[in-house]
Design a protein around this motif. Structure first.
Motif, PDB file in Angstrom:
ATOM      1  N   TYR A 194     -23.396 -12.272 -25.497  1.00 18.43           N
ATOM      2  CA  TYR A 194     -23.136 -13.440 -24.658  1.00 18.43           C
ATOM      3  C   TYR A 194     -22.106 -14.336 -25.326  1.00 18.43           C
ATOM      4  CZ  TYR A 194     -27.281 -12.152 -22.002  1.00 18.43           C
ATOM      5  OH  TYR A 194     -28.195 -11.490 -21.224  1.00 18.43           O
ATOM      6  N   GLN A 195     -21.423 -15.108 -24.520  1.00 19.70           N
ATOM      7  CA  GLN A 195     -20.453 -16.075 -25.019  1.00 19.70           C
ATOM      8  C   GLN A 195     -21.169 -17.146 -25.841  1.00 19.70           C
ATOM      9  OE1 GLN A 195     -17.104 -16.010 -24.588  1.00 19.70           O
ATOM     10  NE2 GLN A 195     -17.297 -14.074 -23.501  1.00 19.70           N
ATOM     11  N   PRO A 196     -20.477 -17.741 -26.808  1.00 22.85           N
ATOM     12  CA  PRO A 196     -21.085 -18.851 -27.547  1.00 22.85           C
ATOM     13  C   PRO A 196     -21.503 -19.968 -26.575  1.00 22.85           C
ATOM     14  CG  PRO A 196     -19.033 -18.166 -28.593  1.00 22.85           C
ATOM     15  CD  PRO A 196     -19.141 -17.417 -27.281  1.00 22.85           C
ATOM     16  N   GLY A 197     -22.659 -20.511 -26.817  1.00 20.72           N
ATOM     17  CA  GLY A 197     -23.164 -21.573 -25.955  1.00 20.72           C
ATOM     18  C   GLY A 197     -23.944 -21.085 -24.754  1.00 20.72           C
ATOM     19  N   HIS A 198     -24.028 -19.757 -24.569  1.00 22.70           N
ATOM     20  CA  HIS A 198     -24.730 -19.207 -23.410  1.00 22.70           C
ATOM     21  C   HIS A 198     -26.202 -19.632 -23.391  1.00 22.70           C
ATOM     22  CE1 HIS A 198     -26.123 -16.381 -20.348  1.00 22.70           C
ATOM     23  NE2 HIS A 198     -27.083 -16.032 -21.206  1.00 22.70           N
ATOM     24  N   LYS A 199     -26.861 -19.532 -24.535  1.00 19.44           N
ATOM     25  CA  LYS A 199     -28.284 -19.851 -24.577  1.00 19.44           C
ATOM     26  C   LYS A 199     -28.514 -21.333 -24.238  1.00 19.44           C
ATOM     27  CE  LYS A 199     -32.555 -19.247 -27.046  1.00 19.44           C
ATOM     28  NZ  LYS A 199     -33.308 -18.515 -28.008  1.00 19.44           N
ATOM     29  N   GLU A 200     -27.659 -22.202 -24.754  1.00 24.77           N
ATOM     30  CA  GLU A 200     -27.811 -23.641 -24.460  1.00 24.77           C
ATOM     31  C   GLU A 200     -27.571 -23.923 -22.973  1.00 24.77           C
ATOM     32  OE1 GLU A 200     -28.941 -27.392 -24.848  1.00 24.77           O
ATOM     33  OE2 GLU A 200     -29.152 -25.859 -26.384  1.00 24.77           O
ATOM     34  N   GLU A 201     -26.578 -23.267 -22.387  1.00 22.35           N
ATOM     35  CA  GLU A 201     -26.323 -23.438 -20.950  1.00 22.35           C
ATOM     36  C   GLU A 201     -27.496 -22.916 -20.130  1.00 22.35           C
ATOM     37  OE1 GLU A 201     -23.910 -25.213 -19.438  1.00 22.35           O
ATOM     38  OE2 GLU A 201     -23.414 -25.744 -21.496  1.00 22.35           O
ATOM     39  N   LYS A 202     -28.034 -21.781 -20.524  1.00 28.12           N
ATOM     40  CA  LYS A 202     -29.191 -21.211 -19.836  1.00 28.12           C
ATOM     41  C   LYS A 202     -30.391 -22.149 -19.948  1.00 28.12           C
ATOM     42  CE  LYS A 202     -31.145 -17.735 -17.712  1.00 28.12           C
ATOM     43  NZ  LYS A 202     -30.889 -17.507 -16.315  1.00 28.12           N
ATOM     44  N   ARG A 203     -30.569 -22.767 -21.110  1.00 26.45           N
ATOM     45  CA  ARG A 203     -31.670 -23.711 -21.328  1.00 26.45           C
ATOM     46  C   ARG A 203     -31.521 -24.928 -20.414  1.00 26.45           C
ATOM     47  NH1 ARG A 203     -35.150 -25.347 -25.970  1.00 26.45           N
ATOM     48  NH2 ARG A 203     -35.215 -27.602 -26.013  1.00 26.45           N
ATOM     49  N   LYS A 204     -30.286 -25.442 -20.295  1.00 27.53           N
ATOM     50  CA  LYS A 204     -30.040 -26.588 -19.409  1.00 27.53           C
ATOM     51  C   LYS A 204     -30.344 -26.228 -17.952  1.00 27.53           C
ATOM     52  CE  LYS A 204     -26.518 -28.868 -22.184  1.00 27.53           C
ATOM     53  NZ  LYS A 204     -25.083 -29.205 -22.280  1.00 27.53           N
ATOM     54  N   ALA A 205     -29.905 -25.047 -17.542  1.00 29.74           N
ATOM     55  CA  ALA A 205     -30.174 -24.600 -16.171  1.00 29.74           C
ATOM     56  C   ALA A 205     -31.671 -24.426 -15.949  1.00 29.74           C
ATOM     57  CB  ALA A 205     -29.425 -23.295 -15.888  1.00 29.74           C
ATOM     58  N   LEU A 206     -32.343 -23.904 -16.945  1.00 31.83           N
ATOM     59  CA  LEU A 206     -33.791 -23.726 -16.873  1.00 31.83           C
ATOM     60  C   LEU A 206     -34.493 -25.077 -16.723  1.00 31.83           C
ATOM     61  CD1 LEU A 206     -36.368 -21.977 -17.229  1.00 31.83           C
ATOM     62  CD2 LEU A 206     -36.054 -22.182 -19.682  1.00 31.83           C
ATOM     63  N   LEU A 207     -34.077 -26.051 -17.506  1.00 33.57           N
ATOM     64  CA  LEU A 207     -34.667 -27.395 -17.399  1.00 33.57           C
ATOM     65  C   LEU A 207     -34.452 -27.982 -16.013  1.00 33.57           C
ATOM     66  CD1 LEU A 207     -33.913 -29.082 -20.817  1.00 33.57           C
ATOM     67  CD2 LEU A 207     -36.154 -28.749 -19.774  1.00 33.57           C
ATOM     68  N   LYS A 208     -33.252 -27.827 -15.499  1.00 32.96           N
ATOM     69  CA  LYS A 208     -32.949 -28.381 -14.181  1.00 32.96           C
ATOM     70  C   LYS A 208     -33.817 -27.735 -13.100  1.00 32.96           C
ATOM     71  CE  LYS A 208     -29.096 -29.482 -11.173  1.00 32.96           C
ATOM     72  NZ  LYS A 208     -27.654 -29.457 -10.978  1.00 32.96           N
ATOM     73  N   ALA A 209     -33.908 -26.430 -13.125  1.00 32.13           N
ATOM     74  CA  ALA A 209     -34.692 -25.716 -12.109  1.00 32.13           C
ATOM     75  C   ALA A 209     -36.174 -26.040 -12.215  1.00 32.13           C
ATOM     76  CB  ALA A 209     -34.472 -24.210 -12.249  1.00 32.13           C
TER      77      ALA A 209
END
Length: 193
Positions: free
Chosen positions: A3-18
């Motif tokens: 995955y691209q750098p920062g992918h996990k953090e972006e996924k975490r943010k999306a998870l929090l939002k959902a």
């Protein structure tokens, strides 16, 4: 797969939002990890790869939601205290916020559940609320007015949501707007040399 750098953090943010949307409607205690994972379109195992526990998820949600509130306050386009306050009151105290908790502030729906959480969650909540208070106190020019405004905003939404009659919901909202506008402006006038 890399995955691209920062992918996990972006996924975490999306998870929090959902998941925030789900919990704002159903509540924290009534929403299990499986339901949170499902709301985010993932498995429970994937959920745990981002958060070690449901309590860790709640802490992340508190940080995220209260940081978003501070960002909104910072983005208020008005300079005068009166215009700034009116803008914030109209933004927060409205029927859309009453009827759509999933799209609004998490505090009215989750404060009682946070009060029953463990001390680490409550301590984080307190710290995040203090940060928000500091922003409001600076804008309003009064520490007590900032705490009173926070309590009145959250309380008004909470009380209005518990009422089935839209006309009564509107009465609560409008009364709170008038009260806060008058009280804060009186305090600001006292502070003037």
């Amino acid at each position: 797969m890399r995955y691209q750098p920062g992918h996990k953090e972006e996924k975490r943010k999306a998870l929090l939002k959902a998941t925030a949307r789900k919990v704002k409607i159903s509540g924290f205690a009534a929403t299990g990890v499986d339901a949170l994972a499902q709301a985010a379109g993932m498995t429970s195992g994937a959920f745990y790869s981002h958060f070690g526990s449901k309590s860790d998820w709640l802490k992340a949600l508190i940080e995220s939601e209260l940081a978003a509130s501070r960002e909104m306050w910072a983005g208020n386009p008005h300079d005068t205290a009166e215009d700034w306050l009116r803008f914030e009151l109209d933004r927060y105290l409205n029927l859309a916020h009453v009827k759509h908790p999933e799209a609004g502030c998490a505090v009215p729906g989750l404060a009682a559940e946070i009060a029953r959480a463990d001390n680490s969650v409550r301590a984080l909540y307190q710290e995040e609320m203090r940060k928000g208070h500091a922003v409001l106190a600076q804008r309003l020019g009064d520490d007590d007015a900032a705490w009173a405004m926070i309590a009145q905003l959250v309380g008004a939404i909470h009380i209005a949501r518990a009422m089935p009659d839209e006309a009564m919901q509107q009465v609560v909202i409008e009364a709170s707007k008038r009260f806060l506008q008058d009280a804060v402006m009186r305090l600001a006038a006292k502070a003037q040399p």
